[in-house]
Structure formats: structure tokens, C-alpha cells
Design an enzyme around this catalytic site. Structure first.
Site, PDB file in Angstrom:
ATOM      1  N   LYS A 181      64.736  21.833  50.561  1.00  0.00           N
ATOM      2  CA  LYS A 181      64.415  22.613  49.354  1.00  0.00           C
ATOM      3  C   LYS A 181      65.469  22.248  48.310  1.00  0.00           C
ATOM      4  CE  LYS A 181      64.987  25.800  46.923  1.00  0.00           C
ATOM      5  NZ  LYS A 181      65.354  25.581  45.490  1.00  0.00           N
ATOM      6  N   CYS A 289      82.643  22.139  44.022  1.00  0.00           N
ATOM      7  CA  CYS A 289      83.074  23.225  44.906  1.00  0.00           C
ATOM      8  C   CYS A 289      84.524  23.084  45.319  1.00  0.00           C
ATOM      9  CB  CYS A 289      82.186  23.278  46.138  1.00  0.00           C
ATOM     10  SG  CYS A 289      82.207  21.758  47.102  1.00  0.00           S
ATOM     11  N   GLU A 387      85.046  32.348  41.667  1.00  0.00           N
ATOM     12  CA  GLU A 387      84.687  30.974  41.322  1.00  0.00           C
ATOM     13  C   GLU A 387      83.969  30.936  39.969  1.00  0.00           C
ATOM     14  OE1 GLU A 387      81.418  29.061  43.433  1.00  0.00           O
ATOM     15  OE2 GLU A 387      82.679  27.293  43.715  1.00  0.00           O
TER      16      GLU A 387
END
Ligand code: NAD
Length: 539
Positions: A181, A289, A387
């Protein structure tokens, strides 16, 4: 019904799903915009539960054949996929850059070659797995990595094809079938990958793509009872939802989530090296990340470091990611950019000082947020703990190792940490105390595909890379063979070869036959390395 093909930079991209070796449309679509200029790129099939069900069914039907295909034959197909990727590096790079706004030169030079390498490495590494060698009282124990079933791979937009294939490749190598996906903000290269797998001869249904929104197609896959593994890369918030959905089925999940990583500079560091790497944290407009977004600088060099950093960062060229000279491109969507700006404005309102940037680039507008550096943020405030996932760094100072470690660990994330010091002993002491899946000392972004990768705390659950990947994607099995002429353990001791783990000698007192090593040592997996300072090799 919307068109089924989009022309993106001259590359024809099918915008439908890829299920059971066929292109499948959905009644609805979603619009995929380019972050470069906000223009629509494609109307993409909007899959939901029905498409997820169909794809899992196709993957399950294909599982029998693929899982029984001898591993060397599976590996040959994976290498053919890698060949196909290498032939289409330019197409993949052009499409990915328009779709997610990351630098074209990075896609060409490092990201897409690494995509191919993902397939080559895991194809070869699977063949090196060797579970032989355990013996107990004349019994031979053989560990094997058995195909587990259908794997759902759900991935984010910041490095769509690289992050997807780093999970898809080991799953396929292990004999699993896959339903991917892709991220709705950058869904197109997954469709090109489907074309490449077909051309490489991957049997129908072994690799499937369901396009769509996370809360629809993604949620349906994570909750599907017939999915054997869920490999998720994305935010911690979504990771919680995915883990809960999979947990309800007791489906094993591997979570690679966000980060709030520190970059520590001790006074004894090579300051030029440290400044260079610190400025490099703006790579991919901060949408990495692993980025070391919290600069922690030892007091005696803090002023000098900050002056050099701001000078160097001010020289970064921001602009169209297709231009060779560009060093920093746009953020992904308007919504994301607003979120990034929200963090900055709230930090400033709470007393942080803007040393660099702090707003959308006035000359470029759109989604181009200036490289930003904030100082003096309140300890524990959100800008130091949450974050941001944009080109926003903070700087704090410390004195000595204890304070450095305390600041570095002052977050619920634990993905990575980077440290610059000229003292090897300090590097070892501090590294041992840092909470992080990866620690880089005097370097950044060097990653070897054999090494474990993953995070602590909110940064995820599990490790992948090398054998760790197969420990997740496969069902690890131990088979115990009775030695020659030796009956299995008797009922009195529960059928174990030796009570309380005490080995029993074989009937003739001789050690059991040495197990055959798996076919494996033929392969050359150990030599692959993802190199270097990685503009673009982000994860
Ligand atoms: P996201 O969590 O919003 O989306 C990731 C994927 O999850 C997308 O494909 C999305 O469609 C899907 N999704 C959304 N809701 C879902 C649901 N309810 N059920 C199932 N799937 C769902 O993340 P993002 O904004 O696309 O990506 C940025 C995040 O990814 C950052 O936090 C970043 O740190 C993280 N990331 C982590 C790594 C790593 O290796 N640790 C690598 C890259 C990015």
C-alpha cells in the site's frame, strides 16, 4: 471513469491497482499533486476494503506456488527485478521526484540504485542463512526460515520506493507474497515497480499493489485476518493504529517509525566535519526519519559551531528538485508545511530565537520552507521532543558527557544518534548510554544492509536488515532429527533428548553426525554495502 494512465515527465504510469497480475480500477480516485509546483500529476485509483480483500486473496492464492519455488529460482527472479529497476533508473527517478519533491540527482545516483540493491542483497542473503550446527545428545537440530504467508507493506512518502522495497524484497526472498500500500502523497513508483516485476517474470499474485488512502486501504490491510505479517513504516501515531489493528488478529508487526534524533558535538571534535554533517540534516527538506534534528553542542565550541553552521546553511540552494544545483526542495503537502510552520511559530511564541529561516521561502513560495535553526527553546517543549519532519533544527548546549547523554535521551523516540568527538573512549562510553537503534560516530547515514535497523521507544518495534529481516518475514522453525540409530527422547522425560537440558551421549557415545550446511554459502550476500554519506539514501 478516470483515465487509467498518467503521463509523468514522459513516463506512462498506470494509476490502477495491480492485483493478481491484472490492472484493476476502483469506482473512486484521489488526486496526486506534485509538491514542486502544486500541479496535479494523476488521478489514482482509491482502493478500500474490497480492493484490499481482493489483493490478499490473490496473494494467498499465489503463496503456494511461490513458497514452494526453490529459493535459488526465487532469487533469480529477484535479480531480474533488480535488472529491470536498473534499466529504468531514469524513469523511476523522474517520476519519484515529481511525486515527492526529493532531489532528482539523489534519486538517480543513490536512491534508485539502492532500490535495485535491496532486491539483490536480500535474494543473496537468504541463500546464506545457515541454521545448522546445533547438536544435543546425538540429535541434530536444524533451524530454517519457512515462508510465512502474505505480507502487507505500508510505507510513507519521504522515500517511497526505497522504503517499500527494503521490506518487499526480503518478504519475497523468504517465499512470502506481498500486498503493498503505497503512500497516497507519492503513489506512482509503486505502479512502475509492478510493471517491472511482471516483466521480470514474477508470477501473478506474488506482488500486488493497492492504491488508496491510509485510513481506507491501509487500515483494511492491517486488520486483515489472512495477512501473516504487517511491515509498517510511518509515523508513531499511525503505527499505534496499525499495531492495534494487527494485534487484534495477533499478526506480527514490524514498525519503523519516526525520530527526534540528537547530533552531539563535543569540544574535541573535528568542527568542520561536524558542521558539514549538521547542515546535511536539511537533506530532503528535513523529511528524513533518521535526521539528527537536535544539535547538542559542548559549551566551549558552541558559539564557533553556531556561527559556522549558520554561514554554511545560508549558502544552501533551495529550489526545484530537478535542478542539479538545488540542495533543498519543497515539503510534501500544504497540510504538512502548515504543520511544520505551526511547530516553529509555537516555539517562537514560547521564547525560542530564530537563528536561521523560520518561514516559507519568500522568493519561492509554495511548499518551500526555509532551512530553519532555533535556539533557546524551553526544555521539554514540543519543538525539542516532537518530530517536526521538516527543515527545522534546534541547537542546545551542554557541559560534559553526563549532560550530553541526559539531553540526547530526553525524548520518547530512539531511532538514531550521531556524535562527533576526537576521543575514542568517549565515543564508546557515550554510545553505550544513548538510547538509539543506530549510533553514528564521526559519520552519518552509513548503513550496511547486513546490519540491524530499527528504533527504540516511539521509533518502533523490531529490527530489520540481514538475518533480522528474515527472522521477521519468515516463520523460524527448529527441526530436531534423532541421531542415527537413536530413538527420540522417551516419554519419561517428556520426550526431550536430555532432562533439564543436560545432553545425553548418543548410544555409542559418539557425537552426532555433523549437519549438512545449508546450500547457502555459495551466495555472496555479505559483500553488499550501502555506502557513504547519504544525501538521498534516507530511510
Ligand atoms: P503516516 O504514518 O501518515 O503514513 C504512512 C503510511 O501509513 C501511508 O501509506 C498511509 O497511507 C498509511 N496509513 C495512514 N493511516 C493508516 C491507517 N489507519 N492504517 C493503515 N495505514 C495507514 O506517515 P507519513 O507522514 O507518510 O511519513 C512520515 C513518517 O514516517 C515520519 O514519522 C517518519 O519519521 C516516518 N518514517 C520512518 C522511517 C523509519 O525507517 N523508521 C522511514 C521513513 C519515514
Amino acid at each position: 471513469m478516470a483515465m487509467s494512465k498518467a503521463d509523468v515527465a514522459g513516463v506512462a504510469v498506470d494509476t490502477r491497482h495491480w492485483i493478481g497480475g491484472r490492472r484493476v480500477a476502483s469506482p473512486g480516485t484521489f488526486t496526486d499533486l506534485s509538491p514542486i509546483d502544486g500541479q496535479p500529476l494523476a488521478e489514482v485509483a482509491r482502493g478500500g476494503r474490497a480492493e484490499a480483500m481482493a489483493a490478499v486473496r490473490a496473494a494467498r492464492e499465489a503463496f503456494g506456488g511461490w513458497s514452494r519455488t526453490p529459493p535459488p529460482d526465487r532469487a533469480a527472479v529477484l535479480h531480474a527485478i533488480a535488472d529491470g529497476i536498473e534499466r529504468r533508473i531514469e524513469d523511476l527517478s523522474q517520476v519519484e521526484t515529481r511525486d515527492n519533491g526529493a532531489l532528482l540527482r539523489s534519486h538517480r545516483r543513490s536512491v534508485m540504485p539502492r532500490v535495485a540493491q535491496n532486491f539483490r542483497f536480500f535474494a543473496d542473503w537468504f541463500a546464506t542463512l545457515d541454521g545448522g550446527g546445533l547438536e544435543i545428545s546425538g540429535h541434530r537440530e536444524q533451524v530454517s526460515w519457512a515462508p510465512a504467508g502474505t505480507t502487507a507493506v505500508i510505507t510513507p512518502w519521504n522515500a517511497p520506493l526505497m522504503l517499500a522495497t527494503w521490506r518487499v524484497a526480503p518478504a519475497l526472498a523468504a517465499g512470502n507474497t506481498v500486498v503493498a500500500k503505497p503512500p497516497e502523497w507519492a503513489p506512482l513508483t509503486a505502479s512502475l515497480l509492478a510493471d517491472i516485476t511482471r516483466d521480470a517474470g514474477l508470477p501473478d499474485g506474488v506482488f500486488n499493489v493497492v492504491q488508496g488512502l491510509g485510513r481506507e486501504a491501509g487500515a483494511a490491510l492491517a486488520a486483515h485476518p489472512d495477512v501473516a505479517r504487517v511491515a509498517f513504516t510511518g509515523s508513531a501515531a499511525t503505527g499505534r493504529l496499525v499495531a492495534a489493528a494487527a494485534g487484534a488478529q495477533l499478526t506480527p508487526v514490524s514498525l519503523e517509525l519516526g525520530g527526534k534524533s540528537p547530533l552531539l558535538v563535543f569540544a574535541d571534535a573535528d568542527l568542520d566535519l561536524a558542521v558539514g554533517h549538521a547542515v546535511g540534516q536539511y537533506d530532503n527538506a528535513g523529511q528524513v526519519c533518521l535526521a539528527g534534528t537536535r544539535l547538542l553542542i559542548e559549551e566551549p565550541v558552541a558559539e564557533e559551531f553556531t556561527a559556522r553552521f549558520t554561514r554554511r546553511a545560508a549558502g544552501l540552494v533551495q529550489g526545484d528538485p530537478r535542478d542539479e544545483a538545488t540542495g533543498i526542495g519543497p515539503n510534501i503537502t500544504r497540510e504538512h508545511l502548515d504543520r511544520v510552520d505551526g511547530f516553529v511559530q509555537r516555539a517562537v511564541a514560547a521564547g525560542a530565537r530564530v537563528l536561521l529561516g523560520g518561514a516559507v521561502n519568500p522568493a519561492l513560495g509554495g511548499l518551500y520552507y526555509q532551512p530553519t535553526l532555533l535556539a533557546g527553546a524551553e526544555p521539554g517543549s514540543e519543538i525539542l521532543t516532537e518530530e517536526v519532519f521538516g527543515p527545522v533544527l534546534t541547537v542546545q548546549t551542554f557541559t560534559g558527557e553526563d549532560e550530553a547523554v541526559a539531553l540526547a535521551n530526553d525524548t520518547r523516540y530512539g531511532l538514531a544518534a550521531t556524535m562527533f568527538t576526537g576521543d575514542t573512549g568517549r565515543a564508546e562510553r557515550v554510545s553505550a548510554r544513548l538510547r538509539a537503534g543506530t549510533v553514528w560516530v564521526n559519520c552519518f547515514f552509513v548503513r550496511d544492509l547486513r546490519a540491524p535497523f530499527g528504533g527504540a521507544g516511539l521509533s518502533g518495534i523490531g529490527r530489520e536488515g540481514g538475518t533480522w529481516s528474515f527472522d521477521f518475514y519468515a516463520d523460524v522453525k527448529n527441526t530436531v532429527y534423532a541421531g542415527q540409530g537413536r530413538a527420540t527422547g522417551d516419554a519419561a522425560d517428556g520426550g526431550r533428548p536430555g532432562a533439564e537440558g543436560q545432553p545425553r551421549p548418543g548410544p555409542d557415545g559418539a557425537p552426532a553426525a555433523r549437519p549438512q550446511r545449508s546450500a547457502s554459502r555459495r551466495a555472496s550476500g555479505a559483500t553488499h554495502r550501502e555506502g557513504g554519506k547519504g544525501m538521498g539514501q534516507r530511510g
